[in-house]
Design an enzyme around this catalytic site. Structure first.
Site, PDB file in Angstrom:
ATOM      1  N   ASN A   8       0.870  -1.173   0.000  1.00 57.28           N
ATOM      2  CA  ASN A   8       0.000   0.000   0.000  1.00 57.28           C
ATOM      3  C   ASN A   8       0.909   1.225   0.000  1.00 57.28           C
ATOM      4  O   ASN A   8       1.673   1.451   0.941  1.00 57.28           O
ATOM      5  CB  ASN A   8      -0.906  -0.005   1.237  1.00 57.28           C
ATOM      6  CG  ASN A   8      -1.807   1.217   1.307  1.00 57.28           C
ATOM      7  OD1 ASN A   8      -1.358   2.347   1.140  1.00 57.28           O
ATOM      8  ND2 ASN A   8      -3.086   1.011   1.589  1.00 57.28           N
ATOM      9  N   ASN A  10       0.091   4.476  -0.036  1.00 57.76           N
ATOM     10  CA  ASN A  10      -0.395   5.700   0.610  1.00 57.76           C
ATOM     11  C   ASN A  10      -0.056   6.917  -0.261  1.00 57.76           C
ATOM     12  O   ASN A  10       0.406   7.943   0.227  1.00 57.76           O
ATOM     13  CB  ASN A  10       0.182   5.843   2.015  1.00 57.76           C
ATOM     14  CG  ASN A  10      -0.570   6.868   2.857  1.00 57.76           C
ATOM     15  OD1 ASN A  10      -1.693   7.259   2.527  1.00 57.76           O
ATOM     16  ND2 ASN A  10       0.039   7.313   3.938  1.00 57.76           N
ATOM     17  N   GLU A  36      -3.825   1.925  -2.964  1.00 59.52           N
ATOM     18  CA  GLU A  36      -3.931   3.336  -2.576  1.00 59.52           C
ATOM     19  C   GLU A  36      -2.954   4.179  -3.388  1.00 59.52           C
ATOM     20  O   GLU A  36      -2.145   4.937  -2.862  1.00 59.52           O
ATOM     21  CB  GLU A  36      -3.715   3.514  -1.067  1.00 59.52           C
ATOM     22  CG  GLU A  36      -4.389   4.769  -0.542  1.00 59.52           C
ATOM     23  CD  GLU A  36      -4.420   4.883   0.971  1.00 59.52           C
ATOM     24  OE1 GLU A  36      -4.875   5.941   1.455  1.00 59.52           O
ATOM     25  OE2 GLU A  36      -4.016   3.939   1.678  1.00 59.52           O
ATOM     26  N   ASP A 153      -3.867  -4.833   0.485  1.00 56.69           N
ATOM     27  CA  ASP A 153      -4.219  -4.325   1.810  1.00 56.69           C
ATOM     28  C   ASP A 153      -5.671  -4.710   2.049  1.00 56.69           C
ATOM     29  O   ASP A 153      -6.580  -4.101   1.487  1.00 56.69           O
ATOM     30  CB  ASP A 153      -4.030  -2.808   1.833  1.00 56.69           C
ATOM     31  CG  ASP A 153      -4.493  -2.176   3.136  1.00 56.69           C
ATOM     32  OD1 ASP A 153      -4.875  -2.911   4.058  1.00 56.69           O
ATOM     33  OD2 ASP A 153      -4.481  -0.929   3.216  1.00 56.69           O
ATOM     34  N   ASN A 155      -7.130  -4.772   5.075  1.00 55.82           N
ATOM     35  CA  ASN A 155      -7.662  -4.024   6.216  1.00 55.82           C
ATOM     36  C   ASN A 155      -8.344  -4.913   7.254  1.00 55.82           C
ATOM     37  O   ASN A 155      -9.314  -4.502   7.892  1.00 55.82           O
ATOM     38  CB  ASN A 155      -8.616  -2.917   5.729  1.00 55.82           C
ATOM     39  CG  ASN A 155      -7.892  -1.612   5.472  1.00 55.82           C
ATOM     40  OD1 ASN A 155      -7.156  -1.125   6.331  1.00 55.82           O
ATOM     41  ND2 ASN A 155      -8.074  -1.051   4.285  1.00 55.82           N
ATOM     42  N   ASP A 256       3.066   4.225   5.216  1.00 52.75           N
ATOM     43  CA  ASP A 256       2.748   3.715   6.547  1.00 52.75           C
ATOM     44  C   ASP A 256       2.592   2.195   6.534  1.00 52.75           C
ATOM     45  O   ASP A 256       2.430   1.563   7.582  1.00 52.75           O
ATOM     46  CB  ASP A 256       1.497   4.383   7.128  1.00 52.75           C
ATOM     47  CG  ASP A 256       0.297   4.351   6.201  1.00 52.75           C
ATOM     48  OD1 ASP A 256       0.433   3.929   5.031  1.00 52.75           O
ATOM     49  OD2 ASP A 256      -0.801   4.763   6.635  1.00 52.75           O
ATOM     50  N   HIS A 257       2.652   1.594   5.336  1.00 50.19           N
ATOM     51  CA  HIS A 257       2.712   0.143   5.164  1.00 50.19           C
ATOM     52  C   HIS A 257       4.117  -0.244   4.724  1.00 50.19           C
ATOM     53  O   HIS A 257       4.864   0.570   4.183  1.00 50.19           O
ATOM     54  CB  HIS A 257       1.734  -0.322   4.080  1.00 50.19           C
ATOM     55  CG  HIS A 257       0.291  -0.189   4.454  1.00 50.19           C
ATOM     56  ND1 HIS A 257      -0.520  -1.266   4.732  1.00 50.19           N
ATOM     57  CD2 HIS A 257      -0.499   0.914   4.579  1.00 50.19           C
ATOM     58  CE1 HIS A 257      -1.737  -0.851   5.010  1.00 50.19           C
ATOM     59  NE2 HIS A 257      -1.758   0.463   4.924  1.00 50.19           N
TER      60      HIS A 257
END
Length: 268
Positions: A8, A10, A36, A153, A155, A256-257
Protein backbone atom coordinates in the site's frame (compact mmCIF):
# COMPACT_ATOMS: atom_id res chain seq x y z
CA UNK A 1 12.23 -17.82 -8.12
CA UNK A 2 9.20 -15.69 -8.94
CA UNK A 3 9.09 -12.70 -6.57
CA UNK A 4 5.71 -11.19 -5.73
CA UNK A 5 5.46 -7.97 -3.70
CA UNK A 6 2.43 -6.21 -2.26
CA UNK A 7 2.54 -2.64 -0.95
CA UNK A 8 0.00 0.00 0.00
CA UNK A 9 1.73 3.14 -1.26
CA UNK A 10 -0.40 5.70 0.61
CA UNK A 11 -0.01 7.80 -2.53
CA UNK A 12 2.23 6.91 -5.46
CA UNK A 13 3.78 10.37 -5.60
CA UNK A 14 4.53 10.36 -1.87
CA UNK A 15 6.11 6.89 -2.02
CA UNK A 16 8.25 7.96 -4.97
CA UNK A 17 9.76 10.81 -2.97
CA UNK A 18 10.78 8.28 -0.30
CA UNK A 19 12.79 6.06 -2.64
CA UNK A 20 10.18 3.43 -3.56
CA UNK A 21 10.90 3.54 -7.30
CA UNK A 22 14.63 3.01 -6.88
CA UNK A 23 14.05 0.15 -4.45
CA UNK A 24 11.50 -1.55 -6.71
CA UNK A 25 13.81 -1.27 -9.73
CA UNK A 26 16.55 -3.13 -7.90
CA UNK A 27 14.58 -5.67 -5.87
CA UNK A 28 14.40 -8.39 -8.55
CA UNK A 29 10.59 -8.27 -8.55
CA UNK A 30 8.57 -10.26 -11.06
CA UNK A 31 5.17 -8.87 -10.07
CA UNK A 32 4.20 -6.09 -7.68
CA UNK A 33 0.71 -5.19 -6.56
CA UNK A 34 0.21 -1.67 -5.24
CA UNK A 35 -2.77 -0.15 -3.49
CA UNK A 36 -3.93 3.34 -2.58
CA UNK A 37 -2.26 4.81 -5.63
CA UNK A 38 -4.29 8.01 -5.14
CA UNK A 39 -3.59 9.30 -8.65
CA UNK A 40 -5.39 9.34 -11.96
CA UNK A 41 -4.26 7.95 -15.29
CA UNK A 42 -3.00 11.39 -16.33
CA UNK A 43 -0.80 11.55 -13.20
CA UNK A 44 0.64 8.06 -13.70
CA UNK A 45 1.35 8.27 -17.44
CA UNK A 46 5.03 8.82 -18.18
CA UNK A 47 5.99 8.88 -14.50
CA UNK A 48 4.83 5.76 -12.73
CA UNK A 49 3.50 3.50 -15.50
CA UNK A 50 6.78 1.58 -15.66
CA UNK A 51 9.60 0.79 -13.22
CA UNK A 52 12.62 -0.50 -15.07
CA UNK A 53 11.45 -3.68 -16.83
CA UNK A 54 8.17 -3.70 -14.87
CA UNK A 55 5.15 -2.46 -16.80
CA UNK A 56 2.21 -1.14 -14.80
CA UNK A 57 -1.51 -1.81 -15.23
CA UNK A 58 -3.91 0.26 -13.12
CA UNK A 59 -7.50 0.60 -12.00
CA UNK A 60 -8.06 4.20 -10.96
CA UNK A 61 -10.81 5.59 -8.79
CA UNK A 62 -13.26 8.03 -10.33
CA UNK A 63 -12.75 10.33 -7.34
CA UNK A 64 -9.57 12.34 -7.71
CA UNK A 65 -6.79 11.48 -5.27
CA UNK A 66 -8.61 8.44 -3.87
CA UNK A 67 -7.87 4.71 -3.59
CA UNK A 68 -6.73 3.08 -6.87
CA UNK A 69 -4.73 -0.11 -7.42
CA UNK A 70 -2.04 -1.31 -9.79
CA UNK A 71 -0.01 -4.30 -10.88
CA UNK A 72 3.52 -4.13 -12.22
CA UNK A 73 4.89 -7.08 -14.16
CA UNK A 74 7.91 -8.05 -16.23
CA UNK A 75 5.76 -10.66 -18.02
CA UNK A 76 3.13 -9.69 -20.57
CA UNK A 77 -0.35 -10.75 -19.41
CA UNK A 78 -2.82 -12.36 -21.79
CA UNK A 79 -5.56 -10.14 -20.35
CA UNK A 80 -6.05 -7.39 -17.76
CA UNK A 81 -9.34 -7.20 -15.85
CA UNK A 82 -10.26 -3.86 -14.28
CA UNK A 83 -12.79 -4.21 -11.46
CA UNK A 84 -15.03 -7.01 -10.30
CA UNK A 85 -18.44 -5.74 -9.18
CA UNK A 86 -19.50 -3.44 -12.01
CA UNK A 87 -20.61 -0.74 -9.61
CA UNK A 88 -19.72 0.92 -6.33
CA UNK A 89 -16.27 -0.57 -5.79
CA UNK A 90 -15.22 -0.46 -9.41
CA UNK A 91 -15.87 3.27 -9.19
CA UNK A 92 -13.49 3.35 -6.22
CA UNK A 93 -10.70 1.55 -8.11
CA UNK A 94 -10.24 -1.42 -5.80
CA UNK A 95 -9.45 -4.42 -8.04
CA UNK A 96 -7.16 -5.17 -10.95
CA UNK A 97 -6.34 -8.66 -12.23
CA UNK A 98 -3.70 -9.84 -14.68
CA UNK A 99 -4.28 -13.15 -16.42
CA UNK A 100 -1.51 -15.37 -17.76
CA UNK A 101 -3.50 -18.05 -19.55
CA UNK A 102 -2.16 -20.92 -21.62
CA UNK A 103 -3.88 -24.06 -22.96
CA UNK A 104 -2.53 -25.90 -19.93
CA UNK A 105 -3.24 -23.39 -17.15
CA UNK A 106 -5.40 -20.46 -16.14
CA UNK A 107 -3.45 -18.17 -13.81
CA UNK A 108 -4.33 -14.79 -12.31
CA UNK A 109 -2.50 -12.30 -10.10
CA UNK A 110 -4.77 -9.78 -8.39
CA UNK A 111 -4.14 -6.53 -6.55
CA UNK A 112 -7.03 -5.48 -4.30
CA UNK A 113 -7.59 -2.67 -1.82
CA UNK A 114 -10.28 -3.51 0.72
CA UNK A 115 -12.19 -0.56 2.20
CA UNK A 116 -11.37 0.65 5.68
CA UNK A 117 -14.23 1.14 8.11
CA UNK A 118 -12.24 3.15 10.63
CA UNK A 119 -13.79 6.50 9.70
CA UNK A 120 -17.29 5.54 10.84
CA UNK A 121 -20.41 3.45 10.37
CA UNK A 122 -20.99 4.46 6.74
CA UNK A 123 -17.60 3.20 5.59
CA UNK A 124 -17.83 0.11 7.78
CA UNK A 125 -21.10 -0.71 6.02
CA UNK A 126 -19.33 -0.22 2.68
CA UNK A 127 -16.60 -2.59 3.85
CA UNK A 128 -19.18 -5.28 4.59
CA UNK A 129 -20.76 -4.74 1.16
CA UNK A 130 -17.34 -5.19 -0.43
CA UNK A 131 -16.75 -8.43 1.47
CA UNK A 132 -20.20 -9.70 0.51
CA UNK A 133 -19.47 -9.08 -3.17
CA UNK A 134 -15.88 -10.32 -3.24
CA UNK A 135 -16.53 -13.76 -1.77
CA UNK A 136 -18.80 -14.98 -4.62
CA UNK A 137 -16.38 -13.45 -7.10
CA UNK A 138 -13.56 -15.55 -5.63
CA UNK A 139 -15.84 -18.58 -5.66
CA UNK A 140 -16.43 -17.98 -9.36
CA UNK A 141 -12.69 -17.95 -10.03
CA UNK A 142 -12.29 -21.19 -8.08
CA UNK A 143 -15.16 -22.89 -9.92
CA UNK A 144 -13.51 -21.88 -13.20
CA UNK A 145 -10.41 -23.78 -12.02
CA UNK A 146 -8.37 -20.61 -12.13
CA UNK A 147 -5.22 -20.54 -10.02
CA UNK A 148 -4.64 -17.13 -8.46
CA UNK A 149 -2.78 -15.00 -5.95
CA UNK A 150 -4.93 -12.31 -4.37
CA UNK A 151 -2.69 -9.73 -2.76
CA UNK A 152 -3.23 -6.39 -1.17
CA UNK A 153 -4.22 -4.32 1.81
CA UNK A 154 -7.26 -6.18 3.09
CA UNK A 155 -7.66 -4.02 6.22
CA UNK A 156 -8.30 -7.04 8.46
CA UNK A 157 -6.03 -8.52 11.10
CA UNK A 158 -7.08 -12.15 11.21
CA UNK A 159 -5.88 -13.41 14.57
CA UNK A 160 -4.58 -12.06 17.88
CA UNK A 161 -1.01 -12.67 16.69
CA UNK A 162 -1.64 -10.26 13.82
CA UNK A 163 -1.70 -7.04 15.85
CA UNK A 164 0.05 -5.73 18.94
CA UNK A 165 -2.90 -4.45 20.96
CA UNK A 166 -5.53 -7.05 20.13
CA UNK A 167 -7.36 -6.76 23.44
CA UNK A 168 -8.01 -3.05 22.98
CA UNK A 169 -9.09 -3.38 19.33
CA UNK A 170 -11.82 -6.02 19.52
CA UNK A 171 -14.51 -3.41 18.85
CA UNK A 172 -12.53 -1.51 16.22
CA UNK A 173 -12.68 -1.82 12.45
CA UNK A 174 -10.01 -4.16 11.20
CA UNK A 175 -10.39 -6.60 14.08
CA UNK A 176 -14.15 -6.96 14.36
CA UNK A 177 -15.49 -10.51 14.78
CA UNK A 178 -17.51 -10.29 11.55
CA UNK A 179 -14.45 -9.24 9.52
CA UNK A 180 -12.28 -11.96 11.01
CA UNK A 181 -15.00 -14.56 10.40
CA UNK A 182 -15.17 -13.51 6.75
CA UNK A 183 -11.42 -14.02 6.39
CA UNK A 184 -11.63 -17.39 8.17
CA UNK A 185 -14.24 -18.43 5.62
CA UNK A 186 -11.94 -17.49 2.76
CA UNK A 187 -8.75 -19.14 4.02
CA UNK A 188 -10.41 -21.99 5.90
CA UNK A 189 -10.75 -25.50 4.49
CA UNK A 190 -13.91 -26.66 6.25
CA UNK A 191 -17.37 -27.12 4.81
CA UNK A 192 -18.60 -23.95 3.13
CA UNK A 193 -15.17 -22.35 3.25
CA UNK A 194 -13.17 -21.42 0.15
CA UNK A 195 -9.98 -23.27 1.04
CA UNK A 196 -7.58 -20.53 -0.02
CA UNK A 197 -4.19 -20.22 1.68
CA UNK A 198 -2.77 -17.35 3.75
CA UNK A 199 0.73 -17.77 2.34
CA UNK A 200 2.59 -15.77 5.02
CA UNK A 201 1.01 -17.71 7.87
CA UNK A 202 1.63 -21.04 6.15
CA UNK A 203 5.34 -20.31 5.77
CA UNK A 204 5.74 -18.69 9.19
CA UNK A 205 2.83 -19.67 11.46
CA UNK A 206 4.31 -18.15 14.62
CA UNK A 207 5.67 -14.95 13.09
CA UNK A 208 4.36 -12.31 15.50
CA UNK A 209 5.61 -8.74 15.42
CA UNK A 210 7.86 -9.46 12.46
CA UNK A 211 4.72 -9.98 10.36
CA UNK A 212 3.22 -6.53 10.91
CA UNK A 213 2.86 -4.50 7.74
CA UNK A 214 1.12 -1.31 8.96
CA UNK A 215 1.77 1.15 11.76
CA UNK A 216 -0.25 4.18 12.73
CA UNK A 217 1.41 7.54 12.18
CA UNK A 218 0.27 8.54 15.66
CA UNK A 219 2.65 8.45 18.60
CA UNK A 220 5.66 6.21 18.22
CA UNK A 221 3.82 3.21 16.78
CA UNK A 222 6.55 2.30 14.28
CA UNK A 223 9.44 2.83 16.69
CA UNK A 224 7.68 0.64 19.25
CA UNK A 225 6.43 -1.87 16.64
CA UNK A 226 2.80 -1.33 17.64
CA UNK A 227 1.59 -2.66 14.32
CA UNK A 228 -1.00 -4.67 12.45
CA UNK A 229 -0.71 -7.33 9.74
CA UNK A 230 -3.09 -5.91 7.14
CA UNK A 231 -1.32 -6.87 3.90
CA UNK A 232 -1.68 -10.41 2.58
CA UNK A 233 -0.99 -12.74 -0.29
CA UNK A 234 -3.82 -15.29 -0.42
CA UNK A 235 -3.46 -18.06 -2.98
CA UNK A 236 -5.11 -21.16 -4.32
CA UNK A 237 -3.55 -24.28 -2.74
CA UNK A 238 -1.42 -25.39 -5.69
CA UNK A 239 0.14 -21.94 -6.07
CA UNK A 240 0.60 -21.52 -2.33
CA UNK A 241 2.49 -24.82 -2.23
CA UNK A 242 5.17 -23.27 -4.44
CA UNK A 243 5.91 -20.44 -1.96
CA UNK A 244 9.36 -20.69 -0.44
CA UNK A 245 10.27 -17.51 1.47
CA UNK A 246 8.42 -14.55 2.98
CA UNK A 247 9.65 -11.28 4.44
CA UNK A 248 8.40 -7.83 5.34
CA UNK A 249 10.82 -5.20 4.03
CA UNK A 250 11.57 -2.59 6.70
CA UNK A 251 15.02 -1.29 5.80
CA UNK A 252 13.40 1.75 4.16
CA UNK A 253 9.98 3.29 4.74
CA UNK A 254 8.00 4.28 1.67
CA UNK A 255 4.57 4.46 3.30
CA UNK A 256 2.75 3.71 6.55
CA UNK A 257 2.71 0.14 5.16
CA UNK A 258 5.74 -2.06 4.46
CA UNK A 259 6.22 -4.27 1.38
CA UNK A 260 5.25 -7.92 1.79
CA UNK A 261 7.70 -10.01 -0.28
CA UNK A 262 7.08 -13.68 -1.13
CA UNK A 263 9.15 -15.86 -3.46
CA UNK A 264 7.44 -18.69 -5.34
CA UNK A 265 8.80 -21.49 -7.49
CA UNK A 266 6.63 -20.41 -10.38
CA UNK A 267 7.16 -19.89 -14.08
CA UNK A 268 4.88 -18.08 -16.51
Amino acid sequence: MFRVVSLNLNGVRSAATKGWLDWAAGAEIDCMGVQEVRAGAEDVAGRFDAIGELKGHFHHAQKKGYAGVGLYTRHEPSKVVHGFDGGEFDDEGRYVEMRFDTPARKLSIISAYFPSGSSGEERQAAKYRFLDLLRPHLQKLIRAKREFILMGDINIAHREIDLKNWKGNQKNSGFLPEERAWLSGVIGAGRGELGLIDVHRTLRPDDGGEAYTWWSNRGNAYANNVGWRLDYQIATPALAATARTVSVYKTQRFSDHAPLVIDYELSL
